[in-house]
Design a protein around this motif. Structure first.
Motif, PDB file in Angstrom:
ATOM      1  N   LEU A  62       0.837  -1.204   0.000  1.00  0.00           N
ATOM      2  CA  LEU A  62       0.000   0.000   0.000  1.00  0.00           C
ATOM      3  C   LEU A  62       0.872   1.255   0.000  1.00  0.00           C
ATOM      4  O   LEU A  62       0.645   2.182  -0.782  1.00  0.00           O
ATOM      5  CB  LEU A  62      -0.929  -0.010   1.212  1.00  0.00           C
ATOM      6  N   ALA A  63       1.889   1.266   0.841  1.00  0.00           N
ATOM      7  CA  ALA A  63       2.788   2.425   0.908  1.00  0.00           C
ATOM      8  C   ALA A  63       3.601   2.558  -0.371  1.00  0.00           C
ATOM      9  O   ALA A  63       3.682   3.643  -0.960  1.00  0.00           O
ATOM     10  CB  ALA A  63       3.721   2.302   2.113  1.00  0.00           C
ATOM     11  N   GLY A  64       4.195   1.474  -0.797  1.00  0.00           N
ATOM     12  CA  GLY A  64       5.048   1.536  -1.984  1.00  0.00           C
ATOM     13  C   GLY A  64       4.293   1.921  -3.234  1.00  0.00           C
ATOM     14  O   GLY A  64       4.665   2.875  -3.932  1.00  0.00           O
ATOM     15  N   TYR A  65       3.230   1.203  -3.521  1.00  0.00           N
ATOM     16  CA  TYR A  65       2.486   1.476  -4.748  1.00  0.00           C
ATOM     17  C   TYR A  65       1.610   2.710  -4.631  1.00  0.00           C
ATOM     18  O   TYR A  65       1.390   3.411  -5.621  1.00  0.00           O
ATOM     19  CB  TYR A  65       1.634   0.266  -5.142  1.00  0.00           C
ATOM     20  N   GLY A  66       1.105   2.995  -3.443  1.00  0.00           N
ATOM     21  CA  GLY A  66       0.246   4.167  -3.262  1.00  0.00           C
ATOM     22  C   GLY A  66       0.946   5.453  -3.655  1.00  0.00           C
ATOM     23  O   GLY A  66       0.433   6.236  -4.470  1.00  0.00           O
ATOM     24  N   PHE A  67       2.119   5.683  -3.089  1.00  0.00           N
ATOM     25  CA  PHE A  67       2.872   6.889  -3.429  1.00  0.00           C
ATOM     26  C   PHE A  67       3.255   6.899  -4.911  1.00  0.00           C
ATOM     27  O   PHE A  67       3.122   7.918  -5.589  1.00  0.00           O
ATOM     28  CB  PHE A  67       4.146   6.982  -2.571  1.00  0.00           C
ATOM     29  N   ALA A  68       3.750   5.779  -5.396  1.00  0.00           N
ATOM     30  CA  ALA A  68       4.216   5.703  -6.788  1.00  0.00           C
ATOM     31  C   ALA A  68       3.073   5.961  -7.769  1.00  0.00           C
ATOM     32  O   ALA A  68       3.233   6.734  -8.727  1.00  0.00           O
ATOM     33  CB  ALA A  68       4.846   4.338  -7.056  1.00  0.00           C
ATOM     34  N   TRP A  69       1.939   5.328  -7.543  1.00  0.00           N
ATOM     35  CA  TRP A  69       0.835   5.486  -8.486  1.00  0.00           C
ATOM     36  C   TRP A  69       0.251   6.888  -8.449  1.00  0.00           C
ATOM     37  O   TRP A  69      -0.207   7.394  -9.479  1.00  0.00           O
ATOM     38  CB  TRP A  69      -0.218   4.415  -8.247  1.00  0.00           C
ATOM     39  N   LEU A  70       0.256   7.537  -7.297  1.00  0.00           N
ATOM     40  CA  LEU A  70      -0.155   8.946  -7.258  1.00  0.00           C
ATOM     41  C   LEU A  70       0.748   9.774  -8.173  1.00  0.00           C
ATOM     42  O   LEU A  70       0.270  10.635  -8.910  1.00  0.00           O
ATOM     43  CB  LEU A  70      -0.083   9.490  -5.833  1.00  0.00           C
ATOM     44  N   GLY A  71       2.031   9.495  -8.091  1.00  0.00           N
ATOM     45  CA  GLY A  71       2.974  10.215  -8.941  1.00  0.00           C
ATOM     46  C   GLY A  71       2.720  10.001 -10.414  1.00  0.00           C
ATOM     47  O   GLY A  71       2.787  10.946 -11.218  1.00  0.00           O
ATOM     48  N   HIS A  72       2.417   8.772 -10.787  1.00  0.00           N
ATOM     49  CA  HIS A  72       2.183   8.477 -12.203  1.00  0.00           C
ATOM     50  C   HIS A  72       0.865   9.046 -12.698  1.00  0.00           C
ATOM     51  O   HIS A  72       0.805   9.663 -13.757  1.00  0.00           O
ATOM     52  CB  HIS A  72       2.234   6.970 -12.458  1.00  0.00           C
ATOM     53  N   PHE A  73      -0.199   8.860 -11.947  1.00  0.00           N
ATOM     54  CA  PHE A  73      -1.516   9.272 -12.421  1.00  0.00           C
ATOM     55  C   PHE A  73      -1.711  10.787 -12.403  1.00  0.00           C
ATOM     56  O   PHE A  73      -2.342  11.341 -13.292  1.00  0.00           O
ATOM     57  CB  PHE A  73      -2.621   8.597 -11.617  1.00  0.00           C
ATOM     58  N   PHE A  74      -1.148  11.480 -11.394  1.00  0.00           N
ATOM     59  CA  PHE A  74      -1.421  12.903 -11.248  1.00  0.00           C
ATOM     60  C   PHE A  74      -0.289  13.821 -11.704  1.00  0.00           C
ATOM     61  O   PHE A  74      -0.537  14.981 -12.009  1.00  0.00           O
ATOM     62  CB  PHE A  74      -1.789  13.226  -9.794  1.00  0.00           C
ATOM     63  N   PHE A  75       0.939  13.340 -11.745  1.00  0.00           N
ATOM     64  CA  PHE A  75       2.048  14.213 -12.113  1.00  0.00           C
ATOM     65  C   PHE A  75       2.717  13.767 -13.412  1.00  0.00           C
ATOM     66  O   PHE A  75       2.921  14.568 -14.309  1.00  0.00           O
ATOM     67  CB  PHE A  75       3.068  14.306 -10.969  1.00  0.00           C
ATOM     68  N   THR A  82       4.869  -0.773 -13.600  1.00  0.00           N
ATOM     69  CA  THR A  82       4.568  -1.980 -12.825  1.00  0.00           C
ATOM     70  C   THR A  82       3.483  -2.821 -13.493  1.00  0.00           C
ATOM     71  O   THR A  82       3.482  -4.039 -13.374  1.00  0.00           O
ATOM     72  CB  THR A  82       4.103  -1.589 -11.403  1.00  0.00           C
ATOM     73  N   PHE A  83       2.564  -2.185 -14.183  1.00  0.00           N
ATOM     74  CA  PHE A  83       1.470  -2.923 -14.813  1.00  0.00           C
ATOM     75  C   PHE A  83       1.970  -3.845 -15.925  1.00  0.00           C
ATOM     76  O   PHE A  83       1.356  -4.868 -16.202  1.00  0.00           O
ATOM     77  CB  PHE A  83       0.423  -1.965 -15.378  1.00  0.00           C
ATOM     78  N   THR A  84       3.060  -3.445 -16.568  1.00  0.00           N
ATOM     79  CA  THR A  84       3.604  -4.242 -17.664  1.00  0.00           C
ATOM     80  C   THR A  84       4.860  -5.006 -17.268  1.00  0.00           C
ATOM     81  O   THR A  84       5.092  -6.107 -17.741  1.00  0.00           O
ATOM     82  CB  THR A  84       3.914  -3.332 -18.872  1.00  0.00           C
ATOM     83  N   TYR A  85       5.667  -4.416 -16.406  1.00  0.00           N
ATOM     84  CA  TYR A  85       6.969  -4.977 -16.032  1.00  0.00           C
ATOM     85  C   TYR A  85       7.080  -5.070 -14.507  1.00  0.00           C
ATOM     86  O   TYR A  85       7.869  -4.355 -13.891  1.00  0.00           O
ATOM     87  CB  TYR A  85       8.110  -4.097 -16.544  1.00  0.00           C
ATOM     88  N   PRO A  86       6.295  -5.899 -13.850  1.00  0.00           N
ATOM     89  CA  PRO A  86       6.236  -5.870 -12.379  1.00  0.00           C
ATOM     90  C   PRO A  86       7.574  -6.110 -11.671  1.00  0.00           C
ATOM     91  O   PRO A  86       7.914  -5.349 -10.759  1.00  0.00           O
ATOM     92  CB  PRO A  86       5.212  -6.949 -12.021  1.00  0.00           C
ATOM     93  N   LEU A  87       8.327  -7.113 -12.061  1.00  0.00           N
ATOM     94  CA  LEU A  87       9.575  -7.400 -11.345  1.00  0.00           C
ATOM     95  C   LEU A  87      10.676  -6.406 -11.697  1.00  0.00           C
ATOM     96  O   LEU A  87      11.405  -5.939 -10.815  1.00  0.00           O
ATOM     97  CB  LEU A  87      10.024  -8.835 -11.604  1.00  0.00           C
ATOM     98  N   TRP A  88      10.794  -6.083 -12.968  1.00  0.00           N
ATOM     99  CA  TRP A  88      11.782  -5.088 -13.374  1.00  0.00           C
ATOM    100  C   TRP A  88      11.502  -3.763 -12.665  1.00  0.00           C
ATOM    101  O   TRP A  88      12.426  -3.083 -12.222  1.00  0.00           O
ATOM    102  CB  TRP A  88      11.741  -4.846 -14.878  1.00  0.00           C
TER     103      TRP A  88
END
Length: 107
Positions: A62-75, A82-88
């Motif tokens: 939740l912490a890791g993806y929450g912050f990251a996805w906010l950055g991607h979706f809003f900024f 992660t949606f395409t290359y989860p481990l990388w």
């Protein structure tokens, strides 16, 4: 084909993937949010290991993806890698975190 536009199955090594990963994190606010999320992940993991309070582990993604996805979706306004290359991408988060600490990637 430009290596920054290759598909995941074409990346044979992380060193080939990482420039693409960085291209998806051009916005400084997005990078800072990733840094905050990775910091929270490391603190939570440290707390869980030190205290043996394993019930807190659910907060790690939740912490890791929450912050990251906010950055991607809003900024950054792009789709998280992660949606395409989860481990990388997971590895990329920690490498970018390290590179930000070392001054190799701008804040």
């Amino acid at each position: 084909m430009n290596p920054l536009h290759q598909r995941a199955d074409r990346f044979q090594r992380f060193t080939d993937f990482y420039p693409f990963y960085l291209s998806q994190h051009a916005d400084p606010v997005c990078r800072r949010l990733h840094f905050a999320g990775t910091s929270c992940v490391l603190m939570l993991l440290g707390y869980c290991l030190f205290s043996q309070q394993w019930s807190w582990l659910w907060l790690v993604p939740l912490a890791g993806y929450g912050f990251a996805w906010l950055g991607h979706f809003f900024f950054e306004k792009n789709r998280p890698a992660t949606f395409t290359y989860p481990l990388w991408s997971l590895f990329g988060d920690f490498v970018m975190f390290r590179d930000m600490l070392l001054g190799k990637v701008r804040w």
